[in-house]
Design a protein around this motif. Structure first.
Motif, mmCIF file in Angstrom:
data_model
loop_
_atom_site.group_PDB
_atom_site.id
_atom_site.type_symbol
_atom_site.label_atom_id
_atom_site.label_comp_id
_atom_site.label_asym_id
_atom_site.label_seq_id
_atom_site.Cartn_x
_atom_site.Cartn_y
_atom_site.Cartn_z
ATOM 1 N N TYR A 282 -2.440 4.398 -7.866
ATOM 2 C CA TYR A 282 -4.031 4.078 -8.112
ATOM 3 C C TYR A 282 -4.082 3.719 -9.677
ATOM 4 O O TYR A 282 -4.864 2.537 -9.886
ATOM 5 C CB TYR A 282 -4.942 5.273 -7.696
ATOM 6 C CG TYR A 282 -6.367 4.887 -8.115
ATOM 7 C CD1 TYR A 282 -7.399 4.155 -7.473
ATOM 8 C CD2 TYR A 282 -6.988 5.560 -9.332
ATOM 9 C CE1 TYR A 282 -8.629 4.170 -7.710
ATOM 10 C CE2 TYR A 282 -8.247 5.345 -9.577
ATOM 11 C CZ TYR A 282 -9.164 4.587 -8.887
ATOM 12 O OH TYR A 282 -10.253 4.454 -9.390
ATOM 13 N N CYS B 287 0.902 -1.263 0.193
ATOM 14 C CA CYS B 287 -0.091 0.073 0.075
ATOM 15 C C CYS B 287 0.898 1.269 0.018
ATOM 16 O O CYS B 287 1.965 1.309 0.644
ATOM 17 C CB CYS B 287 -0.989 -0.112 1.314
ATOM 18 S SG CYS B 287 -2.041 -1.489 1.459
ATOM 19 N N ASP C 240 -12.998 10.574 -4.210
ATOM 20 C CA ASP C 240 -14.126 9.750 -5.057
ATOM 21 C C ASP C 240 -13.852 8.714 -5.638
ATOM 22 O O ASP C 240 -14.707 7.952 -6.024
ATOM 23 C CB ASP C 240 -14.478 11.002 -5.946
ATOM 24 C CG ASP C 240 -15.164 12.168 -5.086
ATOM 25 O OD1 ASP C 240 -15.758 12.169 -4.208
ATOM 26 O OD2 ASP C 240 -15.236 13.283 -5.744
ATOM 27 N N ALA C 241 -12.542 8.246 -5.061
ATOM 28 C CA ALA C 241 -11.992 6.682 -5.893
ATOM 29 C C ALA C 241 -11.699 5.780 -4.909
ATOM 30 O O ALA C 241 -11.997 6.192 -3.690
ATOM 31 C CB ALA C 241 -10.826 6.958 -6.750
ATOM 32 N N GLU C 242 -11.431 4.351 -5.165
ATOM 33 C CA GLU C 242 -11.323 3.635 -4.065
ATOM 34 C C GLU C 242 -10.303 3.928 -3.239
ATOM 35 O O GLU C 242 -8.938 3.940 -3.921
ATOM 36 C CB GLU C 242 -11.312 2.190 -4.821
ATOM 37 C CG GLU C 242 -11.188 0.898 -3.763
ATOM 38 C CD GLU C 242 -11.236 -0.332 -4.460
ATOM 39 O OE1 GLU C 242 -10.876 -1.357 -3.538
ATOM 40 O OE2 GLU C 242 -11.635 -0.327 -5.687
ATOM 41 N N HIS C 243 -10.408 3.691 -1.903
ATOM 42 C CA HIS C 243 -9.127 4.128 -1.108
ATOM 43 C C HIS C 243 -9.366 3.650 0.364
ATOM 44 O O HIS C 243 -10.517 3.617 0.850
ATOM 45 C CB HIS C 243 -8.797 5.652 -1.205
ATOM 46 C CG HIS C 243 -9.851 6.481 -0.366
ATOM 47 N ND1 HIS C 243 -11.193 6.879 -1.125
ATOM 48 C CD2 HIS C 243 -9.752 7.187 0.637
ATOM 49 C CE1 HIS C 243 -11.664 7.631 -0.427
ATOM 50 N NE2 HIS C 243 -11.083 7.762 0.971
ATOM 51 N N ARG C 244 -8.587 3.773 1.233
ATOM 52 C CA ARG C 244 -8.584 3.465 2.556
ATOM 53 C C ARG C 244 -8.081 4.814 3.357
ATOM 54 O O ARG C 244 -7.126 5.660 2.631
ATOM 55 C CB ARG C 244 -7.860 2.141 3.174
ATOM 56 C CG ARG C 244 -8.608 1.125 2.863
ATOM 57 C CD ARG C 244 -7.876 -0.048 3.617
ATOM 58 N NE ARG C 244 -6.757 -0.447 3.351
ATOM 59 C CZ ARG C 244 -5.812 -1.195 3.663
ATOM 60 N NH1 ARG C 244 -6.327 -1.835 4.929
ATOM 61 N NH2 ARG C 244 -4.647 -1.390 3.292
ATOM 62 N N LEU D 266 -8.917 11.582 -5.477
ATOM 63 C CA LEU D 266 -8.942 10.375 -4.807
ATOM 64 C C LEU D 266 -9.941 10.171 -3.977
ATOM 65 O O LEU D 266 -10.221 8.820 -3.615
ATOM 66 C CB LEU D 266 -7.499 9.798 -4.725
ATOM 67 C CG LEU D 266 -6.496 9.616 -5.691
ATOM 68 C CD1 LEU D 266 -5.165 9.450 -5.071
ATOM 69 C CD2 LEU D 266 -6.946 8.195 -6.511
ATOM 70 N N ASP E 131 -8.325 4.162 9.500
ATOM 71 C CA ASP E 131 -8.839 2.671 9.231
ATOM 72 C C ASP E 131 -7.751 1.678 9.355
ATOM 73 O O ASP E 131 -7.899 0.504 9.797
ATOM 74 C CB ASP E 131 -9.522 2.726 7.690
ATOM 75 C CG ASP E 131 -10.673 3.643 7.577
ATOM 76 O OD1 ASP E 131 -11.480 3.653 8.697
ATOM 77 O OD2 ASP E 131 -10.859 3.923 6.399
ATOM 78 N N PRO F 289 -2.968 -0.367 -3.954
ATOM 79 C CA PRO F 289 -3.964 0.191 -2.958
ATOM 80 C C PRO F 289 -3.337 1.571 -2.304
ATOM 81 O O PRO F 289 -2.205 1.579 -2.148
ATOM 82 C CB PRO F 289 -4.185 -0.981 -2.078
ATOM 83 C CG PRO F 289 -3.749 -2.110 -2.792
ATOM 84 C CD PRO F 289 -2.865 -1.844 -3.396
#
Length: 412
Positions: free
Chosen positions: A361, A348, A390-394, A388, A398, A366
């Protein structure tokens, strides 16, 4: 073109001008870093100021409106100091006469040629379409040594339009002088830049078009809603995806210039790199307080069994701070490990809003967005339209929860 037509600032007098210019630039950068307008200037106030400006009538007015936005961001005291200091330098640039010889290879070859005036380290931002269009793309980012009489006349006309905006005219004169050097040395069909942030860009488009040369921009790094990047126009401006074109449109850049292309520098060729770290954190422009808090966070992850790396920014990270990094966190040397290798060998990647997050990305690695080392800046990223989010992320919080760490356990 006869070299005797060139106005040249050389010798001892020229060195004095360069020294003053560098001092002025350092002062401006110091004042801007202190204010950090990207995060300190209210986004809604930026929108209101942007909306208050009338639609520009030509490229020169586009440059001037972008200049007004940038001076507004700097604040009145800094703008006044910079403008007053620019007047004596401006007189030297426009009124001195001399001669100079430009070095280049302009007479060789018959195909279409472009000159890239950005740093050689970001040549990989040039999209394939341009490599296919031009037989030759050379890198030449040297400063110019003189102006032709017609260049002086062009700049004096601009000065008459904005007689008290000395810093605006000075910066335009410096850039026109650089571009004149490129034109004389290479006789190009196009000049390629990474300079949508520069208020001189639209004026330079006008200047180059008068010399029958195209002005092309390629996107260099990540962009947020920041009126520094407003109003600009190139003949073509390449962006990484349509979302950035829409962002620039909201910043009132000219809307017909955009072309979408993902450059080579964002498409990693190596896909089978061995993963050697669970997380690599990419530093940017952190201050010492943020850096110390980040060390605490990464140290907790490392203590819980994660293999953690940190990659300093080659320009913005203070090397003295790295002495604080505990042995459990590996410090990566950006001069020894290529960015591509660094990203692909990480399970990551982490950062607040670094361009590296977007590169990761786009290449299937990830991403983790840091919401802890500077919570105020993180909350502002949404207002600044950080793509980002609005994109897949952590989020980093978390990740800590996954390692059974409560955010309250973090020092600071």
């Amino acid at each position: 073109m006869q070299s005797a037509e060139l106005s040249d600032i050389t010798g001892l007098d020229g060195l004095v001008h360069v020294s003053v210019l560098e001092t002025l630039r350092a002062l401006a950068n110091k004042l801007e870093r202190k204010r950090n307008p990207l995060f300190s200037c209210d986004v809604e106030k930026q929108r209101c100021y942007l909306a208050s400006l009338e639609e520009p009538h030509d490229d020169i007015e586009r440059s001037y409106d972008q200049y007004r936005c940038q001076m507004w961001l700097k604040g009145r005291p800094a703008s006044l100091v910079i403008n007053l200091a620019s007047l004596p330098l401006l007189l030297g640039f426009l009124l001195r006469r001399g001669s100079g010889k430009e070095e280049g290879d302009g007479a060789v070859g018959t195909g279409k040629r472009a000159v890239f005036v950005g740093d050689s380290s970001v040549v990989d931002r040039i999209p394939d379409e341009l490599w296919d269009t031009y037989e030759d793309i050379v890198v030449d980012n040297k400063q110019g040594i003189g102006l032709l009489k017609k260049d002086q006349a062009y700049l004096l006309q601009v000065w008459r339009r904005y007689p008290l905006s000395w810093h605006f005219i000075l910066k335009c004169a410096i850039k026109v002088r650089q571009y004149r050097r490129v034109l004389e040395a290479w006789n190009p069909d196009a000049i390629i830049a990474c300079s949508e942030y520069s208020f001189t860009s639209s004026l330079l488009t006008d200047y180059l078009n008068l010399n029958n040369v195209d002005h092309i921009n390629v996107m260099h790094g990540n962009k947020l809603f920041f009126i520094r990047d407003s109003f600009f126009r190139f003949n073509t401006c390449y962006v990484w995806d349509d979302g950035f074109a829409k962002l620039f449109d909201r910043l009132r850049a000219e809307s017909s210039q955009f072309a979408v292309s993902l450059p080579r520098g964002l498409k990693f060729e190596e896909t089978s790199a061995k993963v050697t770290a669970d997380f690599t954190y990419y530093l940017g422009g952190e201050d010492i307080k943020q850096f110390d808090r980040l060390i605490d966070i990464l140290g907790i992850l490392s203590a819980r069994g994660a293999k953690v790396r940190m990659r300093p920014h080659p320009l913005y990270t203070d090397g003295r701070w790295l002495e604080k990094v505990p042995p459990s966190i590996e410090v990566e040397n950006p001069l020894e490990m290529a960015l591509e290798q660094s990203v692909l060998s990480s399970a990551c990647v982490m950062s607040l809003y670094s361009t590296v997050l977007i590169q990761a990305y786009l290449n299937g690695v990830p991403v983790v967005i840091d919401d802890l080392s500077d919570p105020v800046r993180f909350r502002k990223l949404k207002q600044l339209e950080f793509a980002l989010l609005d994109a897949e992320h952590r989020l980093l919080s978390d990740v800590l929860a996954e390692y059974d760490v409560a955010c309250g356990d973090i020092a600071g």
